[in-house]
Design a protein around this motif. Sequence first.
Motif, PDB file in Angstrom:
ATOM      1  N   LEU A  31       0.819  -1.195   0.000  1.00 42.24           N
ATOM      2  CA  LEU A  31       0.000   0.000   0.000  1.00 42.24           C
ATOM      3  C   LEU A  31       0.867   1.265   0.000  1.00 42.24           C
ATOM      4  O   LEU A  31       0.535   2.247  -0.673  1.00 42.24           O
ATOM      5  CB  LEU A  31      -0.898  -0.010   1.240  1.00 42.24           C
ATOM      6  CG  LEU A  31      -2.363  -0.407   1.104  1.00 42.24           C
ATOM      7  CD1 LEU A  31      -2.664  -1.162  -0.170  1.00 42.24           C
ATOM      8  CD2 LEU A  31      -2.820  -1.238   2.290  1.00 42.24           C
ATOM      9  N   ASN A  32       1.924   1.238   0.736  1.00 42.16           N
ATOM     10  CA  ASN A  32       2.808   2.401   0.787  1.00 42.16           C
ATOM     11  C   ASN A  32       3.282   2.789  -0.616  1.00 42.16           C
ATOM     12  O   ASN A  32       3.252   3.951  -0.994  1.00 42.16           O
ATOM     13  CB  ASN A  32       4.029   2.099   1.660  1.00 42.16           C
ATOM     14  CG  ASN A  32       3.656   1.990   3.117  1.00 42.16           C
ATOM     15  OD1 ASN A  32       2.639   2.522   3.548  1.00 42.16           O
ATOM     16  ND2 ASN A  32       4.453   1.277   3.890  1.00 42.16           N
ATOM     17  N   ARG A  33       3.718   1.793  -1.330  1.00 42.14           N
ATOM     18  CA  ARG A  33       4.217   2.022  -2.685  1.00 42.14           C
ATOM     19  C   ARG A  33       3.121   2.613  -3.565  1.00 42.14           C
ATOM     20  O   ARG A  33       3.365   3.536  -4.348  1.00 42.14           O
ATOM     21  CB  ARG A  33       4.730   0.697  -3.248  1.00 42.14           C
ATOM     22  CG  ARG A  33       5.194   0.754  -4.679  1.00 42.14           C
ATOM     23  CD  ARG A  33       6.672   1.076  -4.777  1.00 42.14           C
ATOM     24  NE  ARG A  33       7.074   1.212  -6.158  1.00 42.14           N
ATOM     25  CZ  ARG A  33       7.411   0.213  -6.956  1.00 42.14           C
ATOM     26  NH1 ARG A  33       7.415  -1.017  -6.471  1.00 42.14           N
ATOM     27  NH2 ARG A  33       7.762   0.423  -8.202  1.00 42.14           N
ATOM     28  N   ILE A  34       1.933   2.080  -3.450  1.00 39.09           N
ATOM     29  CA  ILE A  34       0.823   2.575  -4.250  1.00 39.09           C
ATOM     30  C   ILE A  34       0.565   4.044  -3.947  1.00 39.09           C
ATOM     31  O   ILE A  34       0.443   4.874  -4.845  1.00 39.09           O
ATOM     32  CB  ILE A  34      -0.451   1.746  -3.977  1.00 39.09           C
ATOM     33  CG1 ILE A  34      -0.283   0.318  -4.476  1.00 39.09           C
ATOM     34  CG2 ILE A  34      -1.664   2.403  -4.628  1.00 39.09           C
ATOM     35  CD1 ILE A  34      -1.444  -0.597  -4.104  1.00 39.09           C
ATOM     36  N   LEU A  35       0.508   4.346  -2.666  1.00 38.56           N
ATOM     37  CA  LEU A  35       0.227   5.717  -2.264  1.00 38.56           C
ATOM     38  C   LEU A  35       1.319   6.651  -2.764  1.00 38.56           C
ATOM     39  O   LEU A  35       1.047   7.690  -3.366  1.00 38.56           O
ATOM     40  CB  LEU A  35       0.136   5.801  -0.740  1.00 38.56           C
ATOM     41  CG  LEU A  35      -1.233   5.632  -0.063  1.00 38.56           C
ATOM     42  CD1 LEU A  35      -2.371   5.801  -1.051  1.00 38.56           C
ATOM     43  CD2 LEU A  35      -1.360   4.324   0.646  1.00 38.56           C
ATOM     44  N   GLN A  36       2.544   6.245  -2.511  1.00 38.45           N
ATOM     45  CA  GLN A  36       3.681   7.076  -2.909  1.00 38.45           C
ATOM     46  C   GLN A  36       3.677   7.328  -4.418  1.00 38.45           C
ATOM     47  O   GLN A  36       3.788   8.466  -4.869  1.00 38.45           O
ATOM     48  CB  GLN A  36       4.968   6.365  -2.473  1.00 38.45           C
ATOM     49  CG  GLN A  36       6.230   6.925  -3.060  1.00 38.45           C
ATOM     50  CD  GLN A  36       7.394   5.942  -2.839  1.00 38.45           C
ATOM     51  OE1 GLN A  36       7.448   5.246  -1.833  1.00 38.45           O
ATOM     52  NE2 GLN A  36       8.323   5.896  -3.788  1.00 38.45           N
ATOM     53  N   GLU A  37       3.485   6.248  -5.165  1.00 41.69           N
ATOM     54  CA  GLU A  37       3.570   6.345  -6.621  1.00 41.69           C
ATOM     55  C   GLU A  37       2.408   7.152  -7.207  1.00 41.69           C
ATOM     56  O   GLU A  37       2.542   7.800  -8.238  1.00 41.69           O
ATOM     57  CB  GLU A  37       3.583   4.949  -7.229  1.00 41.69           C
ATOM     58  CG  GLU A  37       4.261   4.872  -8.568  1.00 41.69           C
ATOM     59  CD  GLU A  37       5.257   3.725  -8.597  1.00 41.69           C
ATOM     60  OE1 GLU A  37       5.278   2.995  -9.575  1.00 41.69           O
ATOM     61  OE2 GLU A  37       6.032   3.583  -7.615  1.00 41.69           O
ATOM     62  N   SER A  38       1.274   7.075  -6.553  1.00 36.31           N
ATOM     63  CA  SER A  38       0.110   7.789  -7.077  1.00 36.31           C
ATOM     64  C   SER A  38       0.036   9.211  -6.525  1.00 36.31           C
ATOM     65  O   SER A  38      -0.844   9.978  -6.912  1.00 36.31           O
ATOM     66  CB  SER A  38      -1.169   7.028  -6.733  1.00 36.31           C
ATOM     67  OG  SER A  38      -1.385   7.053  -5.339  1.00 36.31           O
ATOM     68  N   GLY A  39       0.942   9.522  -5.599  1.00 38.75           N
ATOM     69  CA  GLY A  39       0.948  10.857  -5.025  1.00 38.75           C
ATOM     70  C   GLY A  39      -0.188  11.117  -4.068  1.00 38.75           C
ATOM     71  O   GLY A  39      -0.407  12.256  -3.656  1.00 38.75           O
ATOM     72  N   ALA A  40      -0.892  10.083  -3.687  1.00 35.86           N
ATOM     73  CA  ALA A  40      -1.999  10.258  -2.752  1.00 35.86           C
ATOM     74  C   ALA A  40      -1.491  10.185  -1.315  1.00 35.86           C
ATOM     75  O   ALA A  40      -0.546   9.463  -1.033  1.00 35.86           O
ATOM     76  CB  ALA A  40      -3.058   9.190  -2.984  1.00 35.86           C
ATOM     77  N   PRO A  41      -2.104  10.933  -0.439  1.00 31.18           N
ATOM     78  CA  PRO A  41      -1.695  10.919   0.964  1.00 31.18           C
ATOM     79  C   PRO A  41      -2.016   9.583   1.610  1.00 31.18           C
ATOM     80  O   PRO A  41      -2.997   8.926   1.243  1.00 31.18           O
ATOM     81  CB  PRO A  41      -2.539  12.028   1.594  1.00 31.18           C
ATOM     82  CG  PRO A  41      -3.269  12.680   0.492  1.00 31.18           C
ATOM     83  CD  PRO A  41      -3.229  11.819  -0.700  1.00 31.18           C
ATOM     84  N   LYS A  42      -1.196   9.209   2.550  1.00 30.78           N
ATOM     85  CA  LYS A  42      -1.314   7.882   3.164  1.00 30.78           C
ATOM     86  C   LYS A  42      -2.658   7.689   3.855  1.00 30.78           C
ATOM     87  O   LYS A  42      -3.244   6.615   3.796  1.00 30.78           O
ATOM     88  CB  LYS A  42      -0.180   7.690   4.165  1.00 30.78           C
ATOM     89  CG  LYS A  42      -0.388   6.546   5.123  1.00 30.78           C
ATOM     90  CD  LYS A  42       0.704   5.517   5.046  1.00 30.78           C
ATOM     91  CE  LYS A  42       0.255   4.264   5.777  1.00 30.78           C
ATOM     92  NZ  LYS A  42       1.084   3.134   5.657  1.00 30.78           N
ATOM     93  N   GLY A  43      -3.091   8.715   4.526  1.00 33.90           N
ATOM     94  CA  GLY A  43      -4.310   8.550   5.302  1.00 33.90           C
ATOM     95  C   GLY A  43      -5.573   8.398   4.469  1.00 33.90           C
ATOM     96  O   GLY A  43      -6.606   7.968   4.974  1.00 33.90           O
TER      97      GLY A  43
END
Lengths: 185, 185
Positions: free
Chosen positions: B26-38
Motif C-alpha cells: 500500500l505504501n508504494r501505491i500511495l507514494q507512486e500515485s501521489g496520494a496521501p497515506k491517510g
Amino acid sequence: MTAKRDEIIATTCELLEVQGYHATGLNRILQESGAPKGSLYHYFPEGKEELAAEAIARSGAGIAGHIERALLESDDPAEAVTGFIRALAGHVAASGYRQGGPITAVALEAASTSERLRLACRDQYRGWQALFAAKLRPRYGPARADRLAALIIAAIEGGIILARSERSLQPLLAVAEEIEVLLGG
Amino acid sequence: MTAKRDEIIATTCELLEVQGYHATGLNRILQESGAPKGSLYHYFPEGKEELAAEAIARSGAGIAGHIERALLESDDPAEAVTGFIRALAGHVAASGYRQGGPITAVALEAASTSERLRLACRDQYRGWQALFAAKLRPRYGPARADRLAALIIAAIEGGIILARSERSLQPLLAVAEEIEVLLGG
DNA sequence: GTCTATACTATGATAGAC
DNA sequence: GTCTATCATAGTATAGAC
C-alpha cells in the motif's frame, strides 16, 4: 544433516505452488517443515531467494519426470500429450484447485523482480518444452515441433490459471481437446 | 474528489500487473500515485482487497476493449485473433517484458487465498472468453467456439508467462502461429 | 462532512550472540 | 547449529484538520 534441508525445500515447493513467492513467509516455511527457527540461514546463506531457487528447480524436475513418463505411454504424440494434460487436470481438481503449476505464480512475480528466480523458472520451462519438442519432432520436424511445444506449455500454464480461477476442469479439458485436434490433423 | 481515487486505482493496476498482489504494498501505491497515506481507507474502507478488486475490474475492462477493437479488424476469425495476439506481443516487448497480462499474477496468487479476488479475476476471464467465442461462433458453432475461446485465452496467458520468463517474443509468436493453423483449417 | 496525519500491531527478512 | 534481537515494512484504524 541434509534431511532437514530437504524438508525445508519440500515445504517451500508446496507453499510457492499454492501462494506464490511474496505471500510465502519464511516463518511459515520453518513452522510447517518443523525446522528450527534459526536454521534457515545456516542451510541457505543467501536467504529466501536461494531457497526459492532450489525449490523451483526441484518442482520443475518433478514435473519433467511426469512429462517424460506420460510421453512414453503412447507412440502417438497427440494421444501422449493430451494424456498428460488430462492427468494433470485430475491432479488440479484433486488438490481442490490449489495445486498444479508449481512455478507459475513465482514465474510471474519474479519476472520483473528477481533475475535469479526468473532464470530458475525459465530453465524449467525450457526443459519441459524440450521434452515435448523431442516427442513431436519425428512427425512435425524441428521448427514446427518447437512451436507446438511452446504452444503446449503456454496452453497448459494458462489452462491451469483458468481452472484455478473457475474452480473447474473445463478450461484444461478444452485445452486438451483442441490440442488433440491440432496435433491430430 | 474522485480523481484521486482514480489515480490510486490506476497506479494499483500498473503495480499488480508487474509484481502481483502480495509484492505490491500500500505504501508504494500511495507514494507512486501521489496520494496521501491517510486517504486510502477513506476511499477504500475495506482496505487492500477492495482496492485490488477494483483494479482488476478496470484492467480487465481495458483488455476487453482491446480485444473488441482487434476483433473488428478482420472478418476472418483466424486473422482477427492472431492479429490481437501479435499486437499484444508488441506491447509486452515494448514494456521491457514487464507488462502484459494485467491480472495473471493476481489470479494465481489469489485463487487459493482470497475468494473475492478469485471471483474478480474469473469474471474478467469470462468476459474476454465471451468476446472471442462470439467471433468464432458463426464458423465453428457454439460448443466448439467456447472451447476454442478457452484455448485462446489460456495460450495467451501462458504465452505471456513464457515471454516474460524468456524475455523474448518467441513464445507468443509461436502461440499466434499455431492458433492460426488451428483456426485456419 | 470530506479528507489526511499519525500511531499501532503484526509480521516480514535478516544477522549476530550463544 | 540454533535462539533471540533487530530493523524495516506490512496492513490497519483512529483522531483530528480543513
